[in-house]
Motif scaffolding. Sequence first.
Motif, PDB file in Angstrom:
ATOM      1  N   SER A  74      -4.774   5.169  -3.791  1.00 14.98           N
ATOM      2  CA  SER A  74      -3.599   4.774  -4.577  1.00 14.98           C
ATOM      3  C   SER A  74      -3.151   3.407  -4.074  1.00 14.98           C
ATOM      4  O   SER A  74      -3.565   2.971  -2.987  1.00 14.98           O
ATOM      5  CB  SER A  74      -2.456   5.788  -4.418  1.00 14.98           C
ATOM      6  N   GLY A  75      -2.307   2.773  -4.838  1.00 17.02           N
ATOM      7  CA  GLY A  75      -1.716   1.514  -4.375  1.00 17.02           C
ATOM      8  C   GLY A  75      -0.924   1.754  -3.096  1.00 17.02           C
ATOM      9  O   GLY A  75      -0.957   0.941  -2.158  1.00 17.02           O
ATOM     10  N   SER A  76      -0.220   2.874  -3.043  1.00 18.91           N
ATOM     11  CA  SER A  76       0.599   3.187  -1.863  1.00 18.91           C
ATOM     12  C   SER A  76      -0.266   3.374  -0.624  1.00 18.91           C
ATOM     13  O   SER A  76       0.150   3.013   0.491  1.00 18.91           O
ATOM     14  CB  SER A  76       1.422   4.445  -2.125  1.00 18.91           C
ATOM     15  N   TYR A  99       8.881  -3.225  -4.820  1.00 21.85           N
ATOM     16  CA  TYR A  99       8.612  -1.897  -5.412  1.00 21.85           C
ATOM     17  C   TYR A  99       9.259  -0.843  -4.529  1.00 21.85           C
ATOM     18  O   TYR A  99       9.070  -0.841  -3.314  1.00 21.85           O
ATOM     19  CB  TYR A  99       7.097  -1.710  -5.500  1.00 21.85           C
ATOM     20  N   GLU A 140       5.834  -9.837  -3.482  1.00 23.34           N
ATOM     21  CA  GLU A 140       5.529  -9.136  -4.738  1.00 23.34           C
ATOM     22  C   GLU A 140       6.193  -9.944  -5.848  1.00 23.34           C
ATOM     23  O   GLU A 140       7.406 -10.132  -5.832  1.00 23.34           O
ATOM     24  CB  GLU A 140       6.109  -7.719  -4.676  1.00 23.34           C
ATOM     25  N   ASP A 169       1.452  -8.334  -3.296  1.00 21.52           N
ATOM     26  CA  ASP A 169       1.217  -7.235  -4.245  1.00 21.52           C
ATOM     27  C   ASP A 169       1.107  -7.902  -5.621  1.00 21.52           C
ATOM     28  O   ASP A 169       2.095  -8.366  -6.173  1.00 21.52           O
ATOM     29  CB  ASP A 169       2.385  -6.244  -4.168  1.00 21.52           C
ATOM     30  N   THR A 171      -0.003  -6.529  -8.435  1.00 22.69           N
ATOM     31  CA  THR A 171      -0.193  -5.484  -9.454  1.00 22.69           C
ATOM     32  C   THR A 171       0.331  -5.901 -10.824  1.00 22.69           C
ATOM     33  O   THR A 171      -0.352  -5.716 -11.838  1.00 22.69           O
ATOM     34  CB  THR A 171       0.533  -4.194  -9.014  1.00 22.69           C
ATOM     35  N   TRP A 172       1.547  -6.443 -10.864  1.00 23.74           N
ATOM     36  CA  TRP A 172       2.162  -6.721 -12.173  1.00 23.74           C
ATOM     37  C   TRP A 172       1.522  -7.918 -12.857  1.00 23.74           C
ATOM     38  O   TRP A 172       1.363  -7.927 -14.071  1.00 23.74           O
ATOM     39  CB  TRP A 172       3.679  -6.937 -12.020  1.00 23.74           C
ATOM     40  N   MET A 189      -2.949  -7.143  -2.545  1.00 22.04           N
ATOM     41  CA  MET A 189      -2.903  -5.689  -2.741  1.00 22.04           C
ATOM     42  C   MET A 189      -2.719  -5.414  -4.230  1.00 22.04           C
ATOM     43  O   MET A 189      -2.022  -6.156  -4.932  1.00 22.04           O
ATOM     44  CB  MET A 189      -1.730  -5.125  -1.928  1.00 22.04           C
ATOM     45  N   SER A 191      -2.123  -1.979  -7.086  1.00 28.03           N
ATOM     46  CA  SER A 191      -2.173  -0.600  -7.567  1.00 28.03           C
ATOM     47  C   SER A 191      -3.092  -0.669  -8.784  1.00 28.03           C
ATOM     48  O   SER A 191      -2.688  -1.142  -9.855  1.00 28.03           O
ATOM     49  CB  SER A 191      -0.789  -0.092  -7.966  1.00 28.03           C
ATOM     50  N   THR A 193      -4.021   1.695 -10.421  1.00 22.93           N
ATOM     51  CA  THR A 193      -3.473   2.682 -11.362  1.00 22.93           C
ATOM     52  C   THR A 193      -2.963   2.007 -12.639  1.00 22.93           C
ATOM     53  O   THR A 193      -2.950   2.619 -13.698  1.00 22.93           O
ATOM     54  CB  THR A 193      -2.256   3.377 -10.688  1.00 22.93           C
ATOM     55  N   LYS A 194      -2.548   0.752 -12.527  1.00 20.03           N
ATOM     56  CA  LYS A 194      -1.814   0.091 -13.596  1.00 20.03           C
ATOM     57  C   LYS A 194      -2.786  -0.652 -14.531  1.00 20.03           C
ATOM     58  O   LYS A 194      -3.593  -0.021 -15.163  1.00 20.03           O
ATOM     59  CB  LYS A 194      -0.744  -0.812 -12.983  1.00 20.03           C
ATOM     60  N   GLY A 204      -5.253   4.592  -8.200  1.00 18.72           N
ATOM     61  CA  GLY A 204      -6.103   3.840  -7.284  1.00 18.72           C
ATOM     62  C   GLY A 204      -5.368   2.664  -6.707  1.00 18.72           C
ATOM     63  O   GLY A 204      -4.310   2.250  -7.208  1.00 18.72           O
ATOM     64  N   LEU A 324       3.062   1.943 -15.641  1.00 12.98           N
ATOM     65  CA  LEU A 324       2.840   0.765 -16.479  1.00 12.98           C
ATOM     66  C   LEU A 324       1.353   0.495 -16.615  1.00 12.98           C
ATOM     67  O   LEU A 324       0.536   1.075 -15.914  1.00 12.98           O
ATOM     68  CB  LEU A 324       3.526  -0.465 -15.840  1.00 12.98           C
TER      69      LEU A 324
HETATM   70  C1  LIG Z   1       2.775   1.410  -8.966  1.00 14.11           C
HETATM   71  C2  LIG Z   1       2.981   0.318  -7.990  1.00 14.11           C
HETATM   72  C3  LIG Z   1       2.687   0.492  -6.628  1.00 14.11           C
HETATM   73  C4  LIG Z   1       2.225   1.815  -6.063  1.00 14.11           C
HETATM   74  O1  LIG Z   1       0.975   2.177  -6.556  1.00 14.11           O
HETATM   75  P1  LIG Z   1       0.481   3.721  -6.674  1.00 14.11           P
HETATM   76  O2  LIG Z   1      -0.889   3.576  -7.251  1.00 14.11           O
HETATM   77  O3  LIG Z   1       1.468   4.425  -7.556  1.00 14.11           O
HETATM   78  O4  LIG Z   1       0.507   4.291  -5.304  1.00 14.11           O
HETATM   79  C5  LIG Z   1       2.880  -0.577  -5.780  1.00 14.11           C
HETATM   80  N1  LIG Z   1       3.335  -1.759  -6.225  1.00 14.11           N
HETATM   81  C6  LIG Z   1       3.635  -1.967  -7.529  1.00 14.11           C
HETATM   82  C7  LIG Z   1       4.138  -3.293  -7.949  1.00 14.11           C
HETATM   83  C8  LIG Z   1       3.472  -0.934  -8.446  1.00 14.11           C
HETATM   84  O5  LIG Z   1       3.791  -1.136  -9.740  1.00 14.11           O
END
Ligand SMILES: *Cc1c(COP(=O)(O)O)cnc(C)c1O
Length: 372
Positions: A74-76, A99, A140, A169, A171-172, A189, A191, A193-194, A204, A324
């Motif tokens: 996971s991202g976490s 986050y 982030e 981070d 992710t976004w 880093m 996530s 998952t997004k 992931g 998201l």
């Molecule tokens: C969702 C998210 C995370 C955590 O990721 P998981 O895959 O839910 O553990 C961390 N940082 C940001 C910016 C996120 O949107």
Amino acid sequence: MKPETLLIHAGRSVDAATSAVTPPIHLASTFERAPDGSLPHGFVYTRFGNPTRQALEQALAALEGGVEAAAFASGSAATAAVLQSLAPGQRLLLPRDCYNGTANSVRQVFAHLDAQFVDMTDLAAVQAALEPAPALVWLETPSNPTLRLTDLAAVSSLAHAAGALVVCDNTWATPLGQRPFDLGVDLVMHSTTKYLGGHSDVLGGALITKTATPWWQRLKQIHVLAGAVPSPFECWLILRGMQSLAYRLRGHCANALAVAEWLAQHPKVEAVHYPGLASHPQFELAQRQMLLMGGMVSFEVVGGAAEAIAVAAQVKLWTRATSLGGPESLIEHRATLEGPDSPTPPALLRLSVGLEHSDDLIADLAQALAVL
Ligand SMILES: *Cc1c(COP(=O)(O)O)cnc(C)c1O
């Protein structure tokens, strides 16, 4: 090669054993040694490494422009590995509006670290917090859920001058929307998952390093020894989702801009937060730093929490859910998820703008806002 091409080909090849065009999912947890004890393909045991995970890691490293990646469950879990690399009492800086899962992890699981939350949009505040020097600066941008931006080049250069390592981070923004390594960041880093997975069906995370450093060796050790690794099937789903990322993002960004512009002129909307709007307080930085403005928008309705929750209650096409980056549009009253200590404005609704037609998304928001 360009990101569109890397997304289709990096880490992927026609399967040597079967000529299958799509890579197989290697579910094996363990791998046979040759009679002389050697490992014909280098794999020992899936926690240490697996062909499907390796394919995903190669694709992630190529896409972000780093030398190596590690895929997490996971991202976490990826965030936790970075925090595990710090010794008790070591100092780190994080954004005040990072986050909330990252903030909770730092406060509740890694309370033995000396963490300070800083307004990363204020370079004077960052400079002041770099004394005494931290080991690490966590960034982030855009932030969640108010989409404030951190100047990655400026903060990285201040942090490096103080001897600190910089993590972003990403992710976004995604690797297509923002290039942290080009701006001085040491470790990225995600996530996955997004947007990278992209279909709301897998969790992931990932770490990607700009260069091979002793710190990266330590992170890789934590990766396999602490063992928060994804299953081969999860790796395969993320690799599959990534192939369409460039084209999905075009849709997310175009829809998000259309929704943000429409919300900005609505009489029941107090504020809209989207870096692609000229009214964003850091629009100039957004233009300089971001290649794509992304699919995330938040807005504040006239009134407070009750009014925001009432609007969310009325939507028919949007789904009331957290997370998201999937094809379906999501709406969330973020302060409810974050709980009583949340710094999020109570009238704020967060949108993950999906891939439906923007006319339909706007029509649904219009009928929902009519409740006010
Ligand atoms: C969702 C998210 C995370 C955590 O990721 P998981 O895959 O839910 O553990 C961390 N940082 C940001 C910016 C996120 O949107």
